[in-house]
Write a protein that holds these residues in place. Structure first.
Motif, PDB file in Angstrom:
ATOM      1  N   GLN A  20     -11.165   1.077 -17.330  1.00 23.85           N
ATOM      2  CA  GLN A  20     -10.465   1.047 -15.937  1.00 23.85           C
ATOM      3  C   GLN A  20     -11.137   1.463 -14.998  1.00 23.85           C
ATOM      4  OE1 GLN A  20      -6.688   3.124 -16.783  1.00 23.85           O
ATOM      5  NE2 GLN A  20      -5.745   1.454 -17.822  1.00 23.85           N
ATOM      6  N   VAL A  21     -11.248   1.049 -13.964  1.00 23.56           N
ATOM      7  CA  VAL A  21     -11.885   1.626 -12.571  1.00 23.56           C
ATOM      8  C   VAL A  21     -10.715   1.782 -11.465  1.00 23.56           C
ATOM      9  CG1 VAL A  21     -14.005   0.384 -13.262  1.00 23.56           C
ATOM     10  CG2 VAL A  21     -12.097  -0.602 -11.655  1.00 23.56           C
ATOM     11  N   GLU A  22     -11.189   2.697 -10.513  1.00 23.08           N
ATOM     12  CA  GLU A  22     -10.304   3.307  -9.529  1.00 23.08           C
ATOM     13  C   GLU A  22     -10.985   2.683  -8.313  1.00 23.08           C
ATOM     14  OE1 GLU A  22      -9.615   7.437  -9.963  1.00 23.08           O
ATOM     15  OE2 GLU A  22      -8.678   7.198 -11.670  1.00 23.08           O
ATOM     16  N   SER A  23     -11.817   2.433  -8.075  1.00 25.53           N
ATOM     17  CA  SER A  23     -12.753   1.765  -7.091  1.00 25.53           C
ATOM     18  C   SER A  23     -13.464   0.562  -7.375  1.00 25.53           C
ATOM     19  CB  SER A  23     -13.358   2.851  -6.492  1.00 25.53           C
ATOM     20  OG  SER A  23     -14.211   2.451  -5.192  1.00 25.53           O
ATOM     21  N   ILE A  24     -13.671  -0.278  -6.055  1.00 27.15           N
ATOM     22  CA  ILE A  24     -14.441  -1.516  -6.076  1.00 27.15           C
ATOM     23  C   ILE A  24     -15.744  -1.082  -6.125  1.00 27.15           C
ATOM     24  CG2 ILE A  24     -14.868  -1.472  -3.586  1.00 27.15           C
ATOM     25  CD1 ILE A  24     -14.087  -4.765  -6.049  1.00 27.15           C
ATOM     26  N   ASP A  25     -16.388   0.375  -5.917  1.00 25.67           N
ATOM     27  CA  ASP A  25     -17.586   0.572  -5.831  1.00 25.67           C
ATOM     28  C   ASP A  25     -17.839   0.676  -7.363  1.00 25.67           C
ATOM     29  OD1 ASP A  25     -17.664   0.841  -3.259  1.00 25.67           O
ATOM     30  OD2 ASP A  25     -17.036   3.012  -3.030  1.00 25.67           O
TER      31      ASP A  25
END
Length: 261
Positions: free
Chosen positions: A71-76
């Motif tokens: 899981q990621v929380e930012s497109i960065d």
């Protein structure tokens, strides 16, 4: 006449019935000694249930941990993702648009959107209609049909089927095997098994603040049943949320790469 007498026992007393003579002439029944039996079948069954439950819990924990790890929380956090800057309020047009990006990620678009209710297309859908779907918060996964096998295409379809605000289609002339688009965002990858596909799709599907028209519908069953292709002219099909104009110039948007390719 004298009464018959019972024969005397060894001690001179009358013999008891069916066993030894206790004090007072009473007899005790012979004791039946039964060895206790352990319920081995029940014990084995209970142990099997415990082992199975432990295995299920362990598997579930592993799956959750793997899911959380991806899981990621930012497109960065997604290597290779690019960010653009198309403003809200782009013109709705009936003429073809020469987009800066291929596939496009924003800009003027057709007044009718492509159905994006977990829709898997087998044709290169009209790009101007697809961009309208991005405006509504959809993620559009595209692929080079000459670069992927049927199994790889099926793997991509698993990211779309049953997922609202997602769609999949082939794309002619794509410069990578797979490209993912949302409004103002793009990611190109080489493999259908690339974990970044799921990361991008999960993060950018109707991501709050990342697209112009929150709450807009993705349903256009008429388009899903008979989709316009990249070779077709603009044709009214299904719902439209505002009048179209005759034409507009595309808005330039320079990309910003957010991670290492």
């Amino acid at each position: 006449m004298a009464k018959d007498r019972k024969p005397a026992g060894a001690n001179g007393r009358p013999a008891g019935r069916g066993g030894a003579t206790a004090k007072g002439g009473r007899t005790r029944p012979a004791a039946n000694v039964v060895a206790p039996q352990r319920p081995w079948g029940l014990i084995a069954g209970a142990m099997a249930v415990v082992v199975f439950a432990a295995a299920v819990i362990t598997y579930a924990v592993i799956q959750v941990n793997e899911s959380n790890a991806n899981q990621v929380e930012s497109i960065d956090e997604i290597d290779g993702a690019e960010v653009f800057d198309y403003a809200a309020g782009q013109d709705h047009v009936t003429t073809p648009v020469s987009y800066e990006q291929s596939p496009p990620v924003g800009g003027p678009h057709d007044g009718n959107w492509a159905d994006c209710t977990g829709t898997v297309y087998d044709v290169d859908i009209r790009h101007e209609n697809a961009v309208h779907s991005l405006e509504h918060g959809a993620v559009w996964i595209t692929y080079d049909p000459d670069a992927l096998s049927e199994d790889e295409i099926a793997t991509l379809a698993e990211q779309v089927e049953g997922e609202s605000y997602r769609m999949l289609s082939p794309y002619a002339g794509l410069d990578s095997p797979i490209s993912l688009q949302s409004w103002n965002h793009q990611l190109k990858v080489d493999s259908a098994d690339d974990v970044r596909i799921e990361q991008f799709a999960d993060l950018m599907t109707t991501k709050a603040g990342a697209y112009p028209e929150p709450g807009a519908s993705c349903e256009n069953p008429a388009f899903a049943a008979d989709p316009l292709t990249a070779e077709d002219a603009s044709t009214p099909i299904g719902p439209s949320d505002m009048p179209t104009t005759e034409g507009a110039e595309p808005t330039d948007a320079e990309p910003t790469e957010t991670g290492a390719p």
